[in-house]
Design an enzyme around this catalytic site. Structure first.
Site, mmCIF file in Angstrom:
data_model
loop_
_atom_site.group_PDB
_atom_site.id
_atom_site.type_symbol
_atom_site.label_atom_id
_atom_site.label_comp_id
_atom_site.label_asym_id
_atom_site.label_seq_id
_atom_site.Cartn_x
_atom_site.Cartn_y
_atom_site.Cartn_z
ATOM 1 N N GLN A 142 0.749 -1.089 -0.271
ATOM 2 C CA GLN A 142 0.015 -0.072 0.092
ATOM 3 C C GLN A 142 0.865 1.406 0.073
ATOM 4 O O GLN A 142 0.519 2.353 -0.409
ATOM 5 C CB GLN A 142 -1.119 -0.143 1.291
ATOM 6 C CG GLN A 142 -2.060 -1.144 1.118
ATOM 7 C CD GLN A 142 -1.818 -2.355 1.819
ATOM 8 O OE1 GLN A 142 -0.670 -2.859 1.857
ATOM 9 N NE2 GLN A 142 -2.801 -3.185 2.259
ATOM 10 N N ASP A 160 -7.846 1.025 11.513
ATOM 11 C CA ASP A 160 -8.994 0.230 11.123
ATOM 12 C C ASP A 160 -10.004 -0.140 12.117
ATOM 13 O O ASP A 160 -11.064 -0.162 11.847
ATOM 14 C CB ASP A 160 -8.309 -1.088 10.659
ATOM 15 C CG ASP A 160 -7.918 -0.936 9.317
ATOM 16 O OD1 ASP A 160 -6.669 -0.741 9.211
ATOM 17 O OD2 ASP A 160 -8.719 -1.011 8.031
ATOM 18 N N ASN A 219 -4.148 -1.440 13.184
ATOM 19 C CA ASN A 219 -3.825 -0.821 11.754
ATOM 20 C C ASN A 219 -2.948 -2.177 11.041
ATOM 21 O O ASN A 219 -2.733 -3.145 11.652
ATOM 22 C CB ASN A 219 -3.186 0.441 12.112
ATOM 23 C CG ASN A 219 -3.222 1.115 10.774
ATOM 24 O OD1 ASN A 219 -3.971 1.228 9.775
ATOM 25 N ND2 ASN A 219 -1.881 1.649 10.382
#
Ligand code: MRU
Length: 373
Positions: A203, A243, A253
Site C-alpha cells: 500500500q 482500522d 492498523n
C-alpha cells in the site's frame, strides 16, 4: 484530490446514475482505471479483493453496496441478506459495520418502495461527511506538524513516517494520516514523508502515488527501515491510520504498525494515529484480545506480481513447500500512542479522554473492567 489536475474522490455515483464508480486500487500505481459497481455482488467483490480498501472507504463502499442491493430488491429478506454479504467481506475495519448499522437505521423502518432512494441519500451523506471529517482531522493534525516545524532549524523539512495507505485513496477524500500532510504542504511548511512499502500488499505504492500527484516530497522505504531512521533522528513524527480503535485507545492498523510504535517509543518520536470516530469500536476495550484480525492468502507473502500489467502472473519467493502466515493487521497498545487525531480534537489514547470527547457516541453498555488510565 487531483489526478493529473483533475479532481477525484475515491468513490462517486456514475454519470449515468446507474453505477457507483471507484478507482481500481489493484491497478495503481501503474494504471489509473475506473471500475463500475452495478450490483451488490460487484460491491462485495470490490471490498473483498481490495479494489477499494482502507477503513473509511470500505464503509462508504458498503453503504453504496446496500443501495445497489435495494435497487434490485428492497424486501426485508434482501436487506438482511445484503447486510450479511457485505459484513462478510473483510473482518477488521469496523467502519464496515458502522456504515451498515447507519444504513439499516435509516432504511429498516421504511416501506420497501422507499428504501432504495433513502439508501442512496444516506450513502451520499456518509461519503460527504467522510470528506468533512478528514478535513477536520487535517486541521488538528496540522497543529502537530506546525509544532514539529517550530522545533526544527528554519527551512528544514519535518520528516514524517507513515505506514500503509491512510491517504485519500483509503477514504473518500483527503485521507486521515495524509490530510495534515497535505494541509501543511499547501500552507508552505516543508515536509518530507518516509513511505513504508507495507508488504505484502504494498500500500506504500498507493501513498507514494498520492503524494507524488500532490507534489509532496517523499521517499519509499522497505518496512524494516523505520527503526534505523528513528535512531538517527531522521523522523520527527509518525502519522498512521486505524482500522479499529478500542474505547481505551488501542489501535488496530496495518501489520507492522506496532513495530513502528515500539521504535518510536524507544526513540522518543511522537506517534500519532489519525482516525475518524467511525473507526472507534465502543464495544471493545482490549485490542489484542477482542479485535478480529484478517488473515489473507499465503501467496501474497510467498510471491510477488510479475509485472504491473499482469497481476495474475506471480514470481515465487519461497520454496513451494514453505508454509506462510499472512496476518493483515496488528494492535498497537494505547500506551504507545502519543495521541489520537480525530475530527473533534487531538485526544489522549485513554478511555477517560476518548469518552469525554465522544460522550454522545459512547454506547451505554459497559464492557470488561474499568479503565486503569
Ligand atoms: O488492508 P487495507 O489496505 O484495507 O488496510 C488499510 C489500513 O490499514 C489503513 O491504515 C487504515 O484502514 C486507515 S485508512 C484511513
Amino acid at each position: 484530490m487531483k489526478v493529473d489536475g483533475v479532481p477525484y474522490r475515491s468513490i462517486w455515483l456514475g454519470d449515468d446514475g446507474e453505477s457507483v464508480d471507484v478507482i481500481d486500487q489493484t491497478r495503481l500505481p501503474f494504471e489509473f482505471e475506473i471500475r463500475k459497481l452495478r450490483t451488490l455482488d460487484d460491491a462485495c467483490v470490490a471490498i473483498r479483493d481490495m479494489v477499494v480498501r482502507g477503513a473509511p472507504l470500505i464503509g462508504a463502499t458498503a453503504a453504496y453496496g446496500l443501495y445497489l442491493a435495494l435497487r434490485d430488491d428492497a424486501g426485508d429478506d434482501a436487506l438482511r441478506g445484503a447486510r450479511e454479504s457485505l459484513l462478510a467481506t473483510r473482518p477488521t475495519a469496523v467502519n464496515l459495520r458502522w456504515a451498515l448499522d447507519r444504513m439499516q437505521s435509516v432504511v429498516g423502518e421504511l416501506a420497501p418502495a422507499e428504501r432504495a432512494a433513502a439508501a442512496l441519500d444516506e450513502a451520499n451523506a456518509i461519503a460527504d461527511e467522510d470528506v468533512e471529517t478528514n478535513q477536520a482531522i487535517g486541521r488538528h493534525g496540522l497543529e502537530l506538524i506546525r509544532a514539529a516545524a517550530a522545533r526544527k532549524p528554519a527551512g528544514e523539512p519535518v520528516n514524517i513516517l507513515t505506514h500503509c495507505n491512510a491517504g485519500w485513496l483509503a477514504t473518500v477524500d483527503w485521507g486521515t494520516a495524509t490530510a495534515p500532510i497535505y494541509f501543511a504542504h499547501d500552507e508552505g511548511i516543508p515536509v518530507h514523508v518516509w513511505v513504508d512499502e507495507t508488504r505484502p500488499r504494498n500500500q506504500g505504492g498507493l501513498t507514494a502515488w498520492e503524494l507524488g500527484h500532490h507534489g509532496v516530497p517523499h521517499t519509499y522505504i522497505v518496512d524494516n527501515v523505520g527503526g534505523h531512521l528513528m535512531q538517527r533522528g531522521m523522523v520527527d513524527l509518525c502519522l498512521v491510520g486505524s482500522d479499529r480503535t478500542t474505547r481505551r485507545g488501542d489501535v488496530c492498523n496495518k501489520i507492522g504498525t506496532y513495530l513502528k510504535a515500539l521504535a518510536a517509543h524507544d526513540n522518543g518520536v511522537p506517534f500519532y494515529v489519525c482516525l475518524p470516530s467511525s473507526t472507534i469500536d465502543w464495544t471493545t476495550r482490549d485490542g489484542v484480545g477482542e479485535i478480529p484480525i484478517e488473515q489473507r492468502a499465503g501467496d501474497e507473502v510467498s510471491s510477488l506480481p510479475a509485472t504491473a500489467n499482469a497481476a495474475s502472473t506471480r514470481i515465487r519467493l519461497t520454496p513451494d513447500s514453505t508454509p506462510t502466515f499472512n496476518i493483515a493487521f496488528d494492535v498497537t497498545p494505547a500506551r504507545l500512542v502519543s495521541g489520537l487525531v480525530t475530527e473533534r480534537a487531538v485526544v489522549a489514547a485513554t478511555e477517560s479522554e476518548l469518552g469525554a470527547s465522544f460522550a454522545d457516541l459512547v454506547e451505554s453498555e459497559t464492557v470488561g473492567t474499568t479503565d486503569p488510565s
